[in-house]
Design a protein around this motif. Structure first.
Motif, PDB file in Angstrom:
ATOM      1  N   THR A   1       0.837  -1.199   0.000  1.00 48.78           N
ATOM      2  CA  THR A   1       0.000   0.000   0.000  1.00 48.78           C
ATOM      3  C   THR A   1       0.869   1.245   0.000  1.00 48.78           C
ATOM      4  O   THR A   1       1.772   1.388   0.808  1.00 48.78           O
ATOM      5  CB  THR A   1      -0.941   0.033   1.221  1.00 48.78           C
ATOM      6  OG1 THR A   1      -1.854  -1.053   1.116  1.00 48.78           O
ATOM      7  CG2 THR A   1      -1.721   1.325   1.302  1.00 48.78           C
ATOM      8  N   LEU A   2       0.586   2.134  -0.931  1.00 48.22           N
ATOM      9  CA  LEU A   2       1.277   3.424  -0.988  1.00 48.22           C
ATOM     10  C   LEU A   2       0.462   4.484  -0.262  1.00 48.22           C
ATOM     11  O   LEU A   2       1.007   5.336   0.432  1.00 48.22           O
ATOM     12  CB  LEU A   2       1.499   3.834  -2.444  1.00 48.22           C
ATOM     13  CG  LEU A   2       2.320   2.850  -3.277  1.00 48.22           C
ATOM     14  CD1 LEU A   2       2.265   3.227  -4.738  1.00 48.22           C
ATOM     15  CD2 LEU A   2       3.740   2.807  -2.771  1.00 48.22           C
ATOM     16  N   VAL A   3      -0.849   4.453  -0.453  1.00 46.47           N
ATOM     17  CA  VAL A   3      -1.744   5.401   0.218  1.00 46.47           C
ATOM     18  C   VAL A   3      -3.151   4.811   0.251  1.00 46.47           C
ATOM     19  O   VAL A   3      -3.540   4.062  -0.646  1.00 46.47           O
ATOM     20  CB  VAL A   3      -1.744   6.781  -0.498  1.00 46.47           C
ATOM     21  CG1 VAL A   3      -2.333   6.680  -1.882  1.00 46.47           C
ATOM     22  CG2 VAL A   3      -2.458   7.835   0.324  1.00 46.47           C
ATOM     23  N   LEU A   4      -3.883   5.126   1.301  1.00 46.54           N
ATOM     24  CA  LEU A   4      -5.284   4.728   1.417  1.00 46.54           C
ATOM     25  C   LEU A   4      -6.039   5.892   2.051  1.00 46.54           C
ATOM     26  O   LEU A   4      -5.668   6.374   3.115  1.00 46.54           O
ATOM     27  CB  LEU A   4      -5.447   3.479   2.288  1.00 46.54           C
ATOM     28  CG  LEU A   4      -6.888   3.032   2.544  1.00 46.54           C
ATOM     29  CD1 LEU A   4      -7.579   2.619   1.251  1.00 46.54           C
ATOM     30  CD2 LEU A   4      -6.925   1.899   3.554  1.00 46.54           C
ATOM     31  N   MET A   5      -7.071   6.346   1.356  1.00 52.06           N
ATOM     32  CA  MET A   5      -7.927   7.417   1.845  1.00 52.06           C
ATOM     33  C   MET A   5      -9.341   6.848   1.974  1.00 52.06           C
ATOM     34  O   MET A   5      -9.742   6.016   1.169  1.00 52.06           O
ATOM     35  CB  MET A   5      -7.938   8.595   0.866  1.00 52.06           C
ATOM     36  CG  MET A   5      -6.572   9.150   0.521  1.00 52.06           C
ATOM     37  SD  MET A   5      -5.716   9.899   1.900  1.00 52.06           S
ATOM     38  CE  MET A   5      -6.664  11.383   2.116  1.00 52.06           C
TER      39      MET A   5
END
Length: 87
Positions: free
Chosen positions: A13-17
């Protein structure tokens, strides 16, 4: 949307919003081989579905502008690369 990257169970995972709780929309990016997969998903047709319908064209257009010729949008659920949170 709130930043939830530390809570992601997907490897790479690089980013999770995320926006919402029971009815939610999530936007995430994760590594898969030599590609980056961008996941935009929602649960419930209520508020989560409304935000998804707004974000999908915006996210698609932004990625296509940034990475011309490299973006593929997959709507066929059977072809989506799934992750196993237990691996």
């Amino acid at each position: 949307m709130a930043e939830k990257t530390p809570e992601s169970k997907a490897s790479g995972t690089l980013v999770l919003m995320s926006e919402g709780d029971l009815s939610f929309t999530q936007l995430g990016a994760r590594r898969h081989g030599d590609a980056v997969l961008v996941d935009l998903l929602f649960r419930s047709a209520g508020i989560g579905g409304q935000l998804y319908k707004k974000l999908e064209p915006e996210v698609t257009q932004a990625l296509q502008r940034l990475y011309p010729g490299q973006v593929r949008i997959e709507h066929d659920y059977s072809k989506i690369v799934r992750f196993n949170p237990n691996s």
